[in-house]
Design a protein around this motif. Structure first.
Motif, PDB file in Angstrom:
ATOM      1  N   GLU A  45      -8.666 -23.280 -11.107  1.00 42.08           N
ATOM      2  CA  GLU A  45      -9.074 -22.655 -12.174  1.00 42.08           C
ATOM      3  C   GLU A  45      -8.838 -23.522 -13.583  1.00 42.08           C
ATOM      4  OE1 GLU A  45     -10.784 -20.763 -14.848  1.00 42.08           O
ATOM      5  OE2 GLU A  45     -10.975 -19.860 -12.918  1.00 42.08           O
ATOM      6  N   ARG A  46      -9.636 -23.619 -14.395  1.00 40.73           N
ATOM      7  CA  ARG A  46      -9.847 -24.497 -15.468  1.00 40.73           C
ATOM      8  C   ARG A  46      -9.268 -23.544 -16.678  1.00 40.73           C
ATOM      9  NH1 ARG A  46     -15.472 -26.735 -17.218  1.00 40.73           N
ATOM     10  NH2 ARG A  46     -15.827 -24.560 -17.366  1.00 40.73           N
ATOM     11  N   SER A  47      -9.625 -22.337 -16.939  1.00 44.20           N
ATOM     12  CA  SER A  47      -9.370 -21.656 -18.131  1.00 44.20           C
ATOM     13  C   SER A  47      -7.864 -21.297 -18.255  1.00 44.20           C
ATOM     14  CB  SER A  47     -10.217 -20.261 -18.123  1.00 44.20           C
ATOM     15  OG  SER A  47      -9.601 -19.336 -18.836  1.00 44.20           O
ATOM     16  N   ASP A  48      -7.312 -21.430 -19.392  1.00 46.18           N
ATOM     17  CA  ASP A  48      -6.046 -21.170 -19.860  1.00 46.18           C
ATOM     18  C   ASP A  48      -5.592 -19.578 -19.447  1.00 46.18           C
ATOM     19  OD1 ASP A  48      -5.515 -23.796 -20.397  1.00 46.18           O
ATOM     20  OD2 ASP A  48      -5.644 -23.298 -22.380  1.00 46.18           O
ATOM     21  N   ALA A  49      -6.525 -18.844 -19.933  1.00 48.17           N
ATOM     22  CA  ALA A  49      -6.260 -17.449 -19.790  1.00 48.17           C
ATOM     23  C   ALA A  49      -6.254 -16.984 -18.366  1.00 48.17           C
ATOM     24  CB  ALA A  49      -7.099 -16.634 -20.743  1.00 48.17           C
ATOM     25  N   ALA A  50      -7.323 -17.517 -17.765  1.00 49.94           N
ATOM     26  CA  ALA A  50      -7.562 -17.124 -16.115  1.00 49.94           C
ATOM     27  C   ALA A  50      -6.131 -17.724 -15.491  1.00 49.94           C
ATOM     28  CB  ALA A  50      -8.869 -17.410 -15.581  1.00 49.94           C
ATOM     29  N   PHE A  51      -5.998 -18.733 -15.546  1.00 51.14           N
ATOM     30  CA  PHE A  51      -4.998 -19.530 -15.198  1.00 51.14           C
ATOM     31  C   PHE A  51      -3.461 -18.997 -15.072  1.00 51.14           C
ATOM     32  CE2 PHE A  51      -1.477 -22.910 -14.022  1.00 51.14           C
ATOM     33  CZ  PHE A  51      -1.992 -23.158 -12.507  1.00 51.14           C
ATOM     34  N   ALA A  52      -3.244 -18.080 -16.380  1.00 54.99           N
ATOM     35  CA  ALA A  52      -2.149 -17.515 -16.493  1.00 54.99           C
ATOM     36  C   ALA A  52      -2.188 -16.233 -15.731  1.00 54.99           C
ATOM     37  CB  ALA A  52      -1.702 -17.234 -17.884  1.00 54.99           C
ATOM     38  N   ALA A  53      -3.349 -15.663 -15.662  1.00 54.20           N
ATOM     39  CA  ALA A  53      -3.441 -14.277 -14.827  1.00 54.20           C
ATOM     40  C   ALA A  53      -3.303 -14.574 -13.576  1.00 54.20           C
ATOM     41  CB  ALA A  53      -4.822 -13.868 -15.111  1.00 54.20           C
ATOM     42  N   LEU A  54      -3.765 -15.913 -12.966  1.00 49.11           N
ATOM     43  CA  LEU A  54      -3.714 -16.138 -11.602  1.00 49.11           C
ATOM     44  C   LEU A  54      -2.135 -16.511 -10.972  1.00 49.11           C
ATOM     45  CD1 LEU A  54      -4.680 -17.486  -8.883  1.00 49.11           C
ATOM     46  CD2 LEU A  54      -4.681 -19.680 -10.152  1.00 49.11           C
ATOM     47  N   GLU A  55      -1.311 -17.192 -12.292  1.00 50.22           N
ATOM     48  CA  GLU A  55       0.132 -17.329 -11.904  1.00 50.22           C
ATOM     49  C   GLU A  55       0.950 -15.950 -11.707  1.00 50.22           C
ATOM     50  OE1 GLU A  55       1.219 -21.824 -12.998  1.00 50.22           O
ATOM     51  OE2 GLU A  55       1.030 -20.554 -14.721  1.00 50.22           O
ATOM     52  N   GLN A  56       0.240 -15.010 -12.698  1.00 51.10           N
ATOM     53  CA  GLN A  56       1.055 -13.621 -12.755  1.00 51.10           C
ATOM     54  C   GLN A  56       0.800 -13.031 -11.431  1.00 51.10           C
ATOM     55  OE1 GLN A  56      -0.322 -11.944 -16.353  1.00 51.10           O
ATOM     56  NE2 GLN A  56       1.099 -13.064 -17.587  1.00 51.10           N
ATOM     57  N   ASN A  57      -0.439 -13.089 -11.085  1.00 51.00           N
ATOM     58  CA  ASN A  57      -0.819 -12.469  -9.698  1.00 51.00           C
ATOM     59  C   ASN A  57      -0.349 -12.698  -8.418  1.00 51.00           C
ATOM     60  OD1 ASN A  57      -2.299 -10.660 -11.364  1.00 51.00           O
ATOM     61  ND2 ASN A  57      -4.012 -11.669 -10.987  1.00 51.00           N
ATOM     62  N   VAL A  58       0.116 -14.103  -8.488  1.00 56.22           N
ATOM     63  CA  VAL A  58       0.532 -14.835  -7.200  1.00 56.22           C
ATOM     64  C   VAL A  58       2.283 -14.559  -7.255  1.00 56.22           C
ATOM     65  CG1 VAL A  58       1.486 -17.108  -6.435  1.00 56.22           C
ATOM     66  CG2 VAL A  58      -0.864 -16.865  -7.135  1.00 56.22           C
ATOM     67  N   ALA A  59       2.740 -14.397  -8.346  1.00 58.92           N
ATOM     68  CA  ALA A  59       4.135 -14.021  -8.670  1.00 58.92           C
ATOM     69  C   ALA A  59       4.233 -12.403  -8.240  1.00 58.92           C
ATOM     70  CB  ALA A  59       4.789 -14.109 -10.094  1.00 58.92           C
ATOM     71  N   ALA A  60       3.260 -11.608  -8.753  1.00 54.02           N
ATOM     72  CA  ALA A  60       3.583 -10.147  -8.508  1.00 54.02           C
ATOM     73  C   ALA A  60       3.233 -10.005  -6.894  1.00 54.02           C
ATOM     74  CB  ALA A  60       2.396  -9.512  -9.332  1.00 54.02           C
ATOM     75  N   CYS A  61       2.485 -10.782  -6.248  1.00 52.66           N
ATOM     76  CA  CYS A  61       2.177 -10.491  -4.789  1.00 52.66           C
ATOM     77  C   CYS A  61       3.345 -11.238  -4.026  1.00 52.66           C
ATOM     78  CB  CYS A  61       0.996 -11.037  -4.406  1.00 52.66           C
ATOM     79  SG  CYS A  61      -0.403 -10.376  -5.191  1.00 52.66           S
ATOM     80  N   ARG A  62       4.193 -11.989  -4.773  1.00 53.82           N
ATOM     81  CA  ARG A  62       5.398 -12.476  -4.064  1.00 53.82           C
ATOM     82  C   ARG A  62       4.880 -13.804  -3.093  1.00 53.82           C
ATOM     83  NH1 ARG A  62       8.050  -7.145  -4.270  1.00 53.82           N
ATOM     84  NH2 ARG A  62       9.233  -7.639  -5.682  1.00 53.82           N
ATOM     85  N   LEU A  63       3.857 -14.677  -3.466  1.00 46.89           N
ATOM     86  CA  LEU A  63       3.176 -15.341  -2.501  1.00 46.89           C
ATOM     87  C   LEU A  63       3.372 -16.605  -2.998  1.00 46.89           C
ATOM     88  CD1 LEU A  63       0.031 -13.392  -1.792  1.00 46.89           C
ATOM     89  CD2 LEU A  63       1.833 -13.599  -0.145  1.00 46.89           C
ATOM     90  N   ALA A  64       4.204 -17.230  -3.753  1.00 46.01           N
ATOM     91  CA  ALA A  64       4.486 -18.555  -4.240  1.00 46.01           C
ATOM     92  C   ALA A  64       4.484 -19.689  -3.304  1.00 46.01           C
ATOM     93  CB  ALA A  64       5.229 -18.467  -5.515  1.00 46.01           C
ATOM     94  N   SER A  65       5.356 -19.121  -2.223  1.00 47.42           N
ATOM     95  CA  SER A  65       5.417 -20.226  -1.393  1.00 47.42           C
ATOM     96  C   SER A  65       4.337 -20.475  -0.365  1.00 47.42           C
ATOM     97  CB  SER A  65       6.689 -19.746  -0.354  1.00 47.42           C
ATOM     98  OG  SER A  65       6.104 -18.556   0.451  1.00 47.42           O
ATOM     99  N   ARG A  66       3.195 -19.605  -0.469  1.00 50.99           N
ATOM    100  CA  ARG A  66       2.123 -19.736   0.281  1.00 50.99           C
ATOM    101  C   ARG A  66       1.071 -20.383  -0.429  1.00 50.99           C
ATOM    102  NH1 ARG A  66       1.567 -14.279   3.336  1.00 50.99           N
ATOM    103  NH2 ARG A  66      -0.416 -15.731   4.183  1.00 50.99           N
ATOM    104  N   VAL A  67       1.028 -20.663  -1.771  1.00 55.16           N
ATOM    105  CA  VAL A  67      -0.210 -21.162  -2.511  1.00 55.16           C
ATOM    106  C   VAL A  67       0.194 -22.459  -3.316  1.00 55.16           C
ATOM    107  CG1 VAL A  67      -0.739 -18.786  -2.862  1.00 55.16           C
ATOM    108  CG2 VAL A  67       0.552 -19.912  -4.553  1.00 55.16           C
ATOM    109  N   GLN A  68      -1.143 -22.935  -3.709  1.00 56.36           N
ATOM    110  CA  GLN A  68      -0.841 -24.191  -4.694  1.00 56.36           C
ATOM    111  C   GLN A  68      -1.774 -23.613  -5.569  1.00 56.36           C
ATOM    112  OE1 GLN A  68      -2.634 -27.786  -2.910  1.00 56.36           O
ATOM    113  NE2 GLN A  68      -2.020 -29.045  -4.652  1.00 56.36           N
ATOM    114  N   CYS A  69      -1.495 -23.767  -6.965  1.00 51.75           N
ATOM    115  CA  CYS A  69      -2.175 -23.578  -8.022  1.00 51.75           C
ATOM    116  C   CYS A  69      -2.533 -24.709  -8.886  1.00 51.75           C
ATOM    117  CB  CYS A  69      -1.622 -22.515  -9.066  1.00 51.75           C
ATOM    118  SG  CYS A  69      -1.450 -20.840  -8.086  1.00 51.75           S
ATOM    119  N   LEU A  70      -3.841 -24.986  -8.979  1.00 48.30           N
ATOM    120  CA  LEU A  70      -4.243 -26.008  -9.901  1.00 48.30           C
ATOM    121  C   LEU A  70      -4.976 -25.903 -10.973  1.00 48.30           C
ATOM    122  CD1 LEU A  70      -5.562 -28.599  -7.027  1.00 48.30           C
ATOM    123  CD2 LEU A  70      -3.148 -28.560  -7.913  1.00 48.30           C
ATOM    124  N   GLN A  71      -4.420 -26.247 -12.056  1.00 48.40           N
ATOM    125  CA  GLN A  71      -5.252 -25.908 -13.415  1.00 48.40           C
ATOM    126  C   GLN A  71      -6.079 -27.244 -13.661  1.00 48.40           C
ATOM    127  OE1 GLN A  71      -3.104 -24.717 -17.017  1.00 48.40           O
ATOM    128  NE2 GLN A  71      -5.278 -24.133 -18.039  1.00 48.40           N
TER     129      GLN A  71
END
Length: 145
Positions: free
Chosen positions: A26-52
């Protein structure tokens, strides 16, 4: 691989249904921040890679040995106008063709009246569905996985 990930809804849903790993771009700063919050809320950080990053600039940030089973592409409608699609189609086809595993699928959502080819990165169109202004094009690789 969830390109144009936004909040990550598609990739997170895939993880909830059995996917082992997801990579979000995801390129957008706002969308990327929401993405990271959603990954954390779902407790899935160990199963994802997030690239801005811009989708068209990620090829060298991914492991060239990795192949993915499903590639979701859900660009903003403004980016799926005919001129925008024709401007990025070659780059996206090269990217998805290099990353798609044998037997994999590309799911592309675009604005309803934009023409799209009968194959994507050499992968034939399997199904196409219209939902209001959105059109889903599903391309399935017929090579054995």
């Amino acid at each position: 691989l969830d390109l144009y990930a936004g909040s990550g809804a598609l990739g997170l849903e895939a993880l909830s249904r059995g996917a082992v790993h997801a990579c979000f771009v995801e390129r957008s700063d706002a969308a990327f921040a929401a993405l990271e919050q959603n990954v954390a809320a779902c407790r899935l950080a160990s199963r994802v890679q997030c690239l801005q990053a811009d989708v068209l600039a990620i090829r060298d940030r991914l492991d060239p040995q990795d192949r993915v089973d499903i590639i979701f592409m859900d660009p903003p409608f403004a980016d799926t106008r005919t001129d925008a699609v024709s401007g990025v189609t070659g780059t996206l086809e090269n990217l998805t063709g290099a990353l798609l595993a044998p037997g994999g699928m590309v799911v592309f959502r675009l604005e309803g009246d934009v023409p799209f080819p009968p194959s994507w990165a050499g992968v034939p169109l399997w199904k196409e569905r219209q939902y209001g202004r959105s059109r889903l094009c599903l391309y399935c690789d017929e090579r054995a996985g």
